[in-house]
Design an enzyme around this catalytic site. Structure first.
Site: not given
Length: 304
Positions: A38, A182
């Site tokens: 991320s 993600d």
């Protein structure tokens, strides 16, 4: 082999940038492997290039518009504090357009492409260092790790963007016939992957406090309940990743140095406030400096 691992954490990535700046510039650590999830994936390409000033400038100037082309949040100042609520109109528009998420993050995709040039990409590929980003393949129900050495420029920029898309608040991406989101949904602190790739000394930045200090207020609506549930799930994944990472390190005689945030920086890491992020960068640098001075006292002439 020495590796730098940076966890997910949205806007809190500014703190990780400060920690990395100290480790690279002041502690003089040379890394052969960079692994990020991320926001960590946004940092590591620039860290591998040694362009700390460039990534610091990005994290010090980013705001909501830099990330979202359709922002699911409304930010207001109330009595000196940030008040965050749902942008119902933007969420409704997204649903009417047939989107699967509350918000869209195409602006982040453009930011990534503008911040990493083709020349910089080729420079990293030609270097000794490997840069690896974490993504979650929702279609195949598995975590995948994408090395810069296996990607074209366009592919790598997309994987960084995908790694940073915190669904359902940011874009869900379909690539290679699969839906991706993600990387933190599967591996928020990818210590195990760094050791699997041969790391024997791993510096890990965990964008969370080591001890839980949080007592969340009751949810006021389904939207807040969803964010609370996701935060709880990601916290559990993070603790599991760290436990497994420590176990794998013991089995492979690897050394792990963990850098946690000393305090709670924010309760919503999808809010990008450039003033706060500038402060968090400085705090990350000072925290790493103090931690290293406590464990490894440096004499005045040691690095001369």
């Amino acid at each position: 082999m020495r590796a730098l691992v940076i966890s997910g954490g949205g806007s809190k990535g500014a703190f990780a940038g400060g920690v990395a700046q100290f480790l690279i510039q002041e502690a003089g650590n040379k890394y052969d492997l960079f692994v990020g999830t991320s926001t960590g994936s946004l940092l590591i390409s620039h860290l591998a290039l040694g362009k700390l000033g460039k990534i610091k400038d990005i994290y010090s100037n980013v705001n909501q518009k830099s990330i979202f082309n359709s922002d699911p949040f409304i930010l207001k100042k109330k009595k000196g504090f940030d008040e965050i609520s749902v942008n119902h109109w933007n969420v409704l528009k997204n649903f009417l357009k047939g989107k699967k998420t509350f918000g869209e993050s195409e602006n982040l995709r453009e930011l990534i492409r503008n911040s990493i040039t083709v020349e910089e990409f080729n420079t990293i590929k030609a270097s000794h260092a490997d840069v690896v980003v974490t993504v979650s393949n929702l279609s195949l129900n598995q975590v995948e790790y994408k090395s810069i050495n296996d990607c074209s420029y366009d592919e790598f920029c997309d994987w960084i963007w995908i790694s940073s898309n915190y669904t359902p608040f940011m874009s869900l991406v379909r690539k290679n016939g699969c839906e991706y989101a993600d990387g933190g949904l599967g591996s928020i602190v990818p210590i195990e992957e760094a050791i699997r790739r041969g790391a024997t000394h791993v510096d890990v930045v965990v964008l969370h406090t080591e001890v839980n200090y949080m007592n969340r207020m009751p949810s006021r609506n389904p939207f807040e309940l969803l964010t609370t549930m996701l935060s709880f799930i990601l916290d559990r994944i993070e603790h599991q990743n760290i436990r497994i990472g420590k176990l794998v390190a013991n089995q492979n005689n690897a050394i792990i140095n963990l850098y946690y945030t000393p305090t709670i920086l924010t309760t919503n890491s999808l809010v990008f406030d450039k003033d706060k992020m500038t402060l968090w960068w400085k705090r990350g640098y000072l925290y790493a400096k103090n931690k290293n001075e406590e464990t490894n006292p440096i004499t005045p002439n040691e690095h001369e």
